[in-house]
Every structure is written in C-alpha cells, then in structure tokens.
Design an enzyme around this catalytic site. Structure first.
Site, mmCIF file in Angstrom:
data_model
loop_
_atom_site.group_PDB
_atom_site.id
_atom_site.type_symbol
_atom_site.label_atom_id
_atom_site.label_comp_id
_atom_site.label_asym_id
_atom_site.label_seq_id
_atom_site.Cartn_x
_atom_site.Cartn_y
_atom_site.Cartn_z
ATOM 1 C CB SER A 1 10.217 -8.076 2.095
ATOM 2 O OG SER A 1 9.425 -7.582 1.085
ATOM 3 C CE LYS A 2 11.863 -15.770 -0.381
ATOM 4 N NZ LYS A 2 11.608 -17.179 -0.493
ATOM 5 N NE ARG A 3 5.259 -6.943 -0.128
ATOM 6 C CZ ARG A 3 4.794 -5.483 -0.265
ATOM 7 N NH1 ARG A 3 3.546 -5.264 -0.571
ATOM 8 N NH2 ARG A 3 5.491 -4.676 0.835
#
Ligand code: GLU
Length: 468
Positions: A242-244
């Site tokens: 994910s972006k995180r």
C-alpha cells in the site's frame, strides 16, 4: 541458437505516475535487453481515452531519466493506433477468423442472467459465430475472435513454468467494440508483434490474459514471444503493497532523499538474486541479470534494507555530486572551504540514511541553538563550564582549528580536561550542548571544526551566558 535481436518493452497504462512495482518491471525488461545487446522499448497503453496520456508519459520519462534507464526508439502511444487495430480486426473477419456479433447489451445481459440461473458461468454463446442470415440493422456490431472450441493453449512461462488452459474456458471474446475501440488483449498482442518484442516480462496479474493474447498471435500468424510473469511485491506482512509501505510514485523517493542507484539496487533484488550479492551497480546488473533467475515467489518490501542501501550509496557518492544533490534539499554549502567541506561530508555520510536526513543534520550544525535540551542543561557540570570559559581564550585551542584535525583536537581537549581535573565525560556533553543545543549528531570535535572557531566560541559564550 536463436539469433533474433532481443526486444523487450515496458507497457504502462497511464495512471499519472510510475510506481515502484512498475519501475521494477521496467528495470527487468531494460536489463534483459541490455544484457543481450537488444532493445528496450516503451509503449503507453492509453486506449482509455479519458486519461491524459501525454502527461503520464512525461511523468514516466521523468522517472526513467532520474534513475538513468534509457529507452530505444520512439515511444508508442496506443491511442494513436486505432485505425491500425481496426484494420487487423477487419482482416481477421475477412479471413473467417473473427466475426461481427450483433447481440445487443440487453440480449447479452439476458443470456448471462439465464446462465447464472442455471448455475453455469456466464459466457457468450457463440450465436453469431457462424451466422449467415441478414444482420439486424438497428445497431453497430462488435467484432469477436473465433476462439478454438477444444484443445488447449499451452505456454512455457519463464518464471512460472508450463501453463496450460483448456480452450473451452475462453469464449469468443470481443476484439473491437461497437464504437470502434479495440480491446486490451487484442492491442497488446498486435503491438508486441509489430514492435518485434521477443520477451515479455510483466506482473503476474497478466498471466490469465496471456492465453487470449496467444489466440490473437496465432490468428494473425505472428510469432509468440517468451513470457515471464513476475510475482507482485508484497509488504513486510505479506499483503498487497500500500502507499504506506512504499507503493508510491518513483519521484516521491527522490523527494524523500533516496539516490536513484539505491532505488534500482533495491528493486533489482525484489524478485531476483545473484549468489548472495546485495550491492549491484547498474553496469553489474546489466551484465548479471537473467530473466531465468527471476524468483517465482513474491518478494517483500523491506524498508530497512532500502535505507541501508541508500546509506551505502550516499557514502559512495563523490562530494561534488553530493553537494549538487544536497542543494535540492536546501543545504547551503557555499560558505565552506574545501577541507572543511570534506570533513563535513565524511562526518555526515556516516550518519545519514537519506539526503533529507543529511540536509537536516547539516542545518542543525549550521543553526546556533535557539534553546537547550532541558535534561542536558540540568546535568551540565559546573567545572566543565569553567573549562569551557577558559579554553576559548587558549592559543592552542585556536591552533587546533587551523590544523583541521579532529583527533588532534580531541587529544587537546582530553589533555586540557585532565590537567584541569575535569572528566572528559563531563566536558564533552557540555561542549555538545553549547554547540548543538542537544544530544546526538556528529562528533563534538568534528562539529567544532565545521562550525569554525569564531562561531564555536560564540556558541560556548551563549551557553555560559544562559547559565550565569
Ligand atoms: N498496461 C499493462 C499494465 O500497466 C501492462 C500490459 C503488459 O505488460 O502486457 O498493467
């Protein structure tokens, strides 16, 4: 032996920026082409006209330029090739390998409903496959490929091994929609063939598209490339990135202070290995990479390793380049003479995992403390302050700045502390507090030399004044 020129390609759908999974795919294709003295091409898959392909292409090229991957030949835009795709669809109709299907959307939905009600997987029922009657005049047809009715489609994937799909699992899928736009699997096969692509390395989310594409190659008598479907990059917990975790745009990594060679080195190891080597220059990757060594299991994003690699490349970076890079992070280095600059670089290279960290630490050194760490302030030793008050007037202290030698300065401070019966363990924290206002950071002697004699004395006097 196959003497064909190796041609690989990267074929992004324009989503506005290039993410690291995409860059890894591009890198593998690039390396494979370079290793074999072949070509690496780019094709923008922008058949979805609502998207802004030119901007996306620009963003992709910007990322490629940053990491230093050059592509060969002109970039191909699928949006500019609709007439070409339509001509191939018509050719297939003329050859009896594809056909017009006049089924309306409503009819198709009805069919699907009834198939679902019977508990069978919805699929087109080939009703126009051998149609010879008068077609309905009230709507424009689509063109469907005649998929084989039995047998199997087999290919040897370079990563996953032999893949075999029963022909009956594929229906007569649409190749040209009624508005004249071509479908995904149709254009991919045509373009790969026309571009002379010999090896397709791409994400394994495309594995299930491959049999359909093979049908197109066969119908058009094109030679079928070798496919390598590479597993996704997962996060450290084995879930989708994910972006995180880092599924960000490539250029975000530039802003976060990563060096392009660290990013490429990090990515090449996500799904490929060569013995137990971890550090690869681009040149080495080009020589050593082989698609047959791509891992068949998913790789995991490991932030610590990425930072470790980045620090390795920061350390390896020559000072002139580093200075130019740091300027983009607001670092001001003009005021330093060359020897001080090299002292500063060697001190901070050892303590910076990113250029952002490097620039922040430099700023900490350059900015006189506006306040002091409370805990350190309370612990500060009064006899150490006494030494500081005296030392700033010593001739030998001043000479240490001219010598620009941190170890010489350190032994001077040791001796001075000893002769003043002050523990060095008391003197150094007091000095650090005066110079930097807080704990941690670079060595005190290096800090003194970088800050310089006048400024160091001013900072020492400021602490003494603060505590008086
Ligand atoms: N355009 C596809 C994507 O961005 C790639 C297609 C391919 O590599 O064949 O996922």
């Amino acid at each position: 032996m196959d003497k064909r020129l190796v041609v690989t390609r990267f074929a992004p759908s324009p989503t506005g920026y290039l993410h690291i999974g995409g860059l890894r795919t591009a890198l593998f294709n690039y390396l494979y082409a370079r290793k074999h003295g072949g070509k690496f091409l780019i094709r923008i898959e922008d058949t979805d006209l609502a998207r802004n392909s030119k901007d996306a292409a620009r963003a992709i090229l910007e990322s490629f330029a940053w990491v230093g991957l050059e592509c060969d030949d002109e970039i191909i835009y699928q949006s500019e090739r609709f007439p070409l795709y339509a001509s191939y669809a018509k050719k297939l109709v003329e050859e009896g390998k594809a056909y017009y299907c006049y089924m309306s959307k409503e009819e198709l939905e009805e069919l699907r409903e009834s198939q679902r009600a019977q508990g069978i997987t919805p699929r087109y029922d080939n009703r126009y496959r051998d149609f010879t009657g008068t077609p309905p005049s009230d709507h424009t047809p689509v063109i469907r490929i005649k998929a084989p009715l039995d047998g199997e489609i087999v290919f040897d994937d370079g990563v996953k091994g032999r893949i075999c799909v029963q022909a009956k699992e594929l229906d007569d899928f649409i190749i040209l929609r009624s508005d004249g736009s071509p479908t995904y699997n149709f254009v991919v096969a045509i373009d790969d063939a026309l571009m002379g692509v010999t090896d397709v390395i791409r994400g394994d989310d495309h594995t299930s598209n491959t049999p359909k594409q093979i049908l197109i190659y066969q119908a058009l008598n094109f030679s079928i490339p070798k496919f390598y479907h590479i597993p996704m990059i997962l996060n450290p917990d084995g879930k989708k990135l994910s972006k995180r975790d880092g599924a960000m745009g490539v250029m975000d990594y530039k802003l976060m202070g990563y060096l392009p060679e660290a990013l490429l080195n990090f990515l090449v190891r996500l799904g490929w290995s060569y013995e137990d080597q971890e550090i690869f220059s681009l040149q080495e990757m080009r020589e050593l990479f082989d698609a047959k060594d791509i891992n068949s299991s998913a790789s995991r994003y490991n932030q610590e390793k990425f930072l470790w690699l980045n620090q390795h490349y920061i350390k390896a970076c020559d000072d002139t380049r580093l200075e130019a890079l740091l300027q983009e992070f607001g670092a001001k280095l003009d005021e330093y003479e060359k020897p001080i600059k090299s002292l500063l670089f060697s001190a901070l290279k050892d303590r910076s995992k990113t250029l952002v960290e490097f620039a922040a630490q430099l700023k900490d050194i350059q900015t006189p403390p506006k306040s002091y760490d409370e805990k350190m302030l309370q612990k500060v030793d009064s006899s150490a302050l006494g030494v500081l008050a005296k030392i700033i007037d010593e001739e030998e202290f001043a000479q240490c700045f001219c010598a620009l030698n941190p170890s010489k300065l350190e032994s001077y401070l040791h001796n001075y502390a000893e002769s003043s019966s002050v523990k060095i363990g008391k003197l150094m924290p007091a000095l650090r507090l005066a110079l930097l206002g807080k704990g941690g950071g670079i060595g005190v002697c290096e800090a003194l030399l970088i800050i310089g004699q006048d400024q160091s004395i001013q900072r020492i006097q400021a602490l003494l004044a603060h505590l008086s």
